[in-house]
Motif scaffolding. Structure first.
Motif, PDB file in Angstrom:
ATOM      1  N   UNK A 105      17.032  -7.282  12.392  1.00  0.00           N
ATOM      2  CA  UNK A 105      18.264  -8.083  12.488  1.00  0.00           C
ATOM      3  C   UNK A 105      18.308  -9.180  11.424  1.00  0.00           C
ATOM      4  N   UNK A 106      17.156  -9.784  11.160  1.00  0.00           N
ATOM      5  CA  UNK A 106      17.088 -10.810  10.111  1.00  0.00           C
ATOM      6  C   UNK A 106      17.473 -10.204   8.760  1.00  0.00           C
ATOM      7  N   UNK A 107      16.943  -9.020   8.474  1.00  0.00           N
ATOM      8  CA  UNK A 107      17.261  -8.338   7.213  1.00  0.00           C
ATOM      9  C   UNK A 107      18.737  -7.934   7.173  1.00  0.00           C
ATOM     10  N   UNK A 108      19.257  -7.503   8.295  1.00  0.00           N
ATOM     11  CA  UNK A 108      20.663  -7.091   8.362  1.00  0.00           C
ATOM     12  C   UNK A 108      21.603  -8.281   8.160  1.00  0.00           C
ATOM     13  N   UNK A 109      21.215  -9.423   8.722  1.00  0.00           N
ATOM     14  CA  UNK A 109      22.064 -10.615   8.653  1.00  0.00           C
ATOM     15  C   UNK A 109      22.052 -11.260   7.269  1.00  0.00           C
ATOM     16  N   UNK A 110      20.922 -11.173   6.559  1.00  0.00           N
ATOM     17  CA  UNK A 110      20.764 -11.893   5.292  1.00  0.00           C
ATOM     18  C   UNK A 110      20.390 -10.923   4.178  1.00  0.00           C
ATOM     19  N   UNK A 111      21.185 -10.899   3.113  1.00  0.00           N
ATOM     20  CA  UNK A 111      20.889 -10.005   1.988  1.00  0.00           C
ATOM     21  C   UNK A 111      19.670 -10.447   1.200  1.00  0.00           C
ATOM     22  N   UNK A 112      19.230 -11.681   1.384  1.00  0.00           N
ATOM     23  CA  UNK A 112      18.067 -12.202   0.662  1.00  0.00           C
ATOM     24  C   UNK A 112      16.755 -11.977   1.422  1.00  0.00           C
ATOM     25  N   UNK A 113      16.791 -11.233   2.527  1.00  0.00           N
ATOM     26  CA  UNK A 113      15.592 -10.904   3.302  1.00  0.00           C
ATOM     27  C   UNK A 113      15.304  -9.423   3.130  1.00  0.00           C
ATOM     28  N   UNK A 114      14.077  -9.096   2.731  1.00  0.00           N
ATOM     29  CA  UNK A 114      13.648  -7.715   2.543  1.00  0.00           C
ATOM     30  C   UNK A 114      12.341  -7.480   3.276  1.00  0.00           C
ATOM     31  N   UNK A 115      12.294  -6.376   4.005  1.00  0.00           N
ATOM     32  CA  UNK A 115      11.106  -5.978   4.761  1.00  0.00           C
ATOM     33  C   UNK A 115      10.459  -4.784   4.081  1.00  0.00           C
ATOM     34  N   UNK A 116       9.123  -4.752   4.111  1.00  0.00           N
ATOM     35  CA  UNK A 116       8.362  -3.663   3.488  1.00  0.00           C
ATOM     36  C   UNK A 116       7.263  -3.204   4.437  1.00  0.00           C
ATOM     37  N   UNK A 117       7.001  -1.911   4.377  1.00  0.00           N
ATOM     38  CA  UNK A 117       5.975  -1.294   5.206  1.00  0.00           C
ATOM     39  C   UNK A 117       4.859  -0.776   4.313  1.00  0.00           C
ATOM     40  N   UNK A 118       3.638  -1.213   4.591  1.00  0.00           N
ATOM     41  CA  UNK A 118       2.477  -0.745   3.840  1.00  0.00           C
ATOM     42  C   UNK A 118       2.284   0.750   4.068  1.00  0.00           C
ATOM     43  N   UNK A 119       2.123   1.485   2.992  1.00  0.00           N
ATOM     44  CA  UNK A 119       1.938   2.937   3.068  1.00  0.00           C
ATOM     45  C   UNK A 119       0.454   3.282   3.139  1.00  0.00           C
ATOM     46  N   UNK A 120      -0.157   2.938   4.222  1.00  0.00           N
ATOM     47  CA  UNK A 120      -1.576   3.220   4.396  1.00  0.00           C
ATOM     48  C   UNK A 120      -1.805   4.644   4.861  1.00  0.00           C
ATOM     49  N   UNK A 121      -3.038   4.903   5.141  1.00  0.00           N
ATOM     50  CA  UNK A 121      -3.426   6.196   5.694  1.00  0.00           C
ATOM     51  C   UNK A 121      -3.963   5.952   7.099  1.00  0.00           C
ATOM     52  N   UNK A 122      -4.423   7.005   7.740  1.00  0.00           N
ATOM     53  CA  UNK A 122      -5.024   6.839   9.064  1.00  0.00           C
ATOM     54  C   UNK A 122      -6.265   5.966   9.017  1.00  0.00           C
ATOM     55  N   UNK A 123      -6.875   5.849   7.853  1.00  0.00           N
ATOM     56  CA  UNK A 123      -8.121   5.093   7.751  1.00  0.00           C
ATOM     57  C   UNK A 123      -7.990   3.809   6.935  1.00  0.00           C
ATOM     58  N   UNK A 124      -6.780   3.475   6.475  1.00  0.00           N
ATOM     59  CA  UNK A 124      -6.633   2.225   5.724  1.00  0.00           C
ATOM     60  C   UNK A 124      -5.510   1.379   6.315  1.00  0.00           C
ATOM     61  N   UNK A 125      -5.726   0.089   6.287  1.00  0.00           N
ATOM     62  CA  UNK A 125      -4.756  -0.875   6.787  1.00  0.00           C
ATOM     63  C   UNK A 125      -4.540  -1.966   5.760  1.00  0.00           C
ATOM     64  N   UNK A 126      -3.401  -2.607   5.850  1.00  0.00           N
ATOM     65  CA  UNK A 126      -3.150  -3.836   5.119  1.00  0.00           C
ATOM     66  C   UNK A 126      -3.686  -4.949   6.012  1.00  0.00           C
TER      67      UNK A 126
END
Length: 163
Positions: free
Chosen positions: A85-106
């Motif tokens: 909702x924050x991203x939808x409400x504000x064009x200056x907010x961007x969300x990103x998802x780390x593309x890890x694997x089953x064995x790696x995390x951010x």
């Protein structure tokens, strides 16, 4: 600019002696942001309304906000809904998802503001980290904060936008 390093903590027995509070420092950083906030975290909880409110206030001031999540799809629905909702409400907010694997995390827990100040440490962005755990973070002002900001920006290369 020469670096200044302060220490911020959670946990009552670590407080005092000029040591900063992690949650108050994050709030101050967000409230003073003028251009940019970048946050990367392993865990984001919905029980930290101050973070959510301060991000909304910063977005309203036209601060560019980038938030990098570890496995966004695994977060609680209420947390996902708030950030979407924050991203939808504000064009200056961007969300990103780390593309890890089953064995790696951010596993990064960092925030950088306006190329000049950063915090990096052990605390997740959650109620448990702020209210019940013992956590330690370094608060950096100066050239090294810009380096941390650039490292967080490089993380975007292994992330996908959250829609």
């Amino acid at each position: 600019m020469k670096d200044r390093i302060d220490i911020a903590v959670t946990g009552i027995s670590l407080m005092g002696d000029g040591v900063l509070s992690i949650d108050q420092t994050i709030a101050e950083m967000m409230n003073n942001a003028q251009r940019e906030i970048i946050i990367a975290g392993y865990s984001f909880g919905n029980s930290v309304p101050e973070i959510m409110q301060n991000l909304g206030k910063a977005a309203a001031k036209d601060v560019t906000i980038r938030i990098i999540f570890n496995k966004f799809e695994n977060m609680k629905d209420t947390v996902k809904e708030y950030y979407l909702n924050l991203q939808k409400q504000w064009t200056n907010v961007r969300l990103y998802n780390y593309l890890g694997t089953n064995t790696s995390d951010l596993h990064v827990k960092a925030i950088a503001v306006d190329h000049t100040k950063a915090m990096i440490g052990s605390a997740n962005f959650s109620y448990t980290a702020f209210e019940t755990n013992y956590e330690i973070s370094a608060v950096i002002t100066g050239d090294s904060a810009y380096i941390i900001r650039n490292l967080l920006m490089r993380l975007l290369g292994v992330c996908e936008p959250v829609q």
